[in-house]
Design a protein around this motif. Sequence first.
Motif: not given
Length: 595
Positions: A426-427, A477-478, A481, A483
């Motif tokens: 999702q990131e 942020a990139s 991670r 889900s």
Amino acid sequence: MPSSTPSTLRHGAVLLDAEHTRFALWAPDARQVSVELGNGQSVPMLPQPEGWFMIQTNCPAGSQYRFNIDGQIQVPDPASRAQGGDVHGPSLVVDPHAYRWQHRQWCGRPWHEAVIYEMHVGVLGGYQAVQQKLPALVELGVTAIELMPLAEFPGARNWGYDGVLPYAPEASYGTPEQLKALVDTAHGLGLAVILDVVYNHFGPDGNYLQRYASSFFREDRHTPWGAAIDFRRRPVRDFFIDNALMWLLDYRFDGLRLDAVHAIDDPDFLEDLARRVRQAIPAGRHVWLNLENEANQASLLQRGFDAQWNDDGHNALHVLLTGETEAYYADFAEQPTRQLARCLEQGFAFQGHINRHGQRRGEPSAHLPPSAFVLFLQNHDQIGNRAFGERLTQLAPSQALQAATVLLLLGPMIPLLFMGDEVAAQEPFLFFTSHQGELAEAVRQGRRDEFAAFSAFADATQRQRIPDPNALATFQASCPRPSPDQADTTRALYRELLQIRHRELVPRLPGTRALGAEVLAEGALTARWRLGDGSLLRIDLNLSAHRVELQPAGDPQLWFQHPPQALEHWRQGWLPAFSAVVQVEQPTAPDGERP
């Protein structure tokens, strides 16, 4: 002292033995050049014909050095094999034989076996961190990893396309030996390793070539990054071809992906590179050469190159999945299903067709096999060149995305995944750099100006929301991670599809030819191929939110259906919304009986 003719000189520092190094620099604008060693010694270089300077001197591996140009400026080696600091710092003499390879017998994999996983080494933590992730990729069904560019760039964060020292692996990711260990480990696991290389420009910070080799560039031709590289000159051409050979021979990469070759205004250079690579690779070793080429030059795919990234196929799929039609997606706004069908049956959608700029783009490609095209649902460009780096998991219905994944992994083109696809990441994957000062501001503002033509960012205040490429938070942020609630389900789908691909499709891929693709309705189509063993592969795909009618054919063997009840509907003569059915009809013997 023995001299070398310019035709035999290799750019940079070449270790001759444990104590001696030969330095060579092409500096046609310089009057005097010396090597400034880390121990404080200055060694004048001997001028050679055609603008070369060369010297052999006492200098072991690990030594630092710079070139002094006319007593005015000290510069790193443009062919530095490693840097002692950043791009402005001293270069290091490297022993290319220091690493002891554990899997020397590895000869690569045939191209038709490729299932490629593109990744950015930096966001994954460096060479050693990537090395730890390889077993999980093998278990998934990946057969090749593709590393975004590693050429030394300014700072510690960058996509890699701003590299300025093409021979030096990025030091913030690890040492040259750690990179070799990554490649070696991959080979031990049966993984091929591809490197993305940039031969169309240098980054804006750390390139000193204009100071002493201005003829490296040609001012009469320009690219989006400035003056074009002058590949007509043999020292310039050799600079890049020798670089390709270094990655393939010294680091034992299994292939190269050449970035944006449409910005290389010399097709002869590309053919020369492919020819010299093929000549240098030992018989029996598989090496892959792939292109990114907006010009869709199908002819290059018969001149030493294995395949091209099929942006046309991606763009048509993206429009069908998301409904987006701005910027380059405007070329696929009117007939995306017909364009996807053309890709499946002929390779490119644009084969001399008129684009949104009123220009003809592409060459006929129907004569090429499906394996000459690399298909993907996402890659670094298609995610990262969005203002907020959104992935398809945030832009498309999940069931439609899964149906498109079936086409990607069970169709006969070579599939490419982007890191995180397999766990429904999702990131975002944002555009990030680590420039400083005025350049940082220029990149920041330039990034925001890129989106001025988009309706969502028509107002300048709206563009201020676009993440700053230079901010550490943009890079962080990139970092992937996954889900937990979607990762296992999505990974299971990818694993099952890739098991089918390797078991059923890969052995039959050589000799595959398209038989055609039929549009059933907007967003839905049927595509058929004759596989190498004579069997017929059929994929029925519906990416629309409506059921569509189709004509069933016989009783072929089912490979996969999505969703689970899709085959039953197919037998009744229709496809449900967001569905895919993949079947194969076995070849028949001359007497009509199936063998």
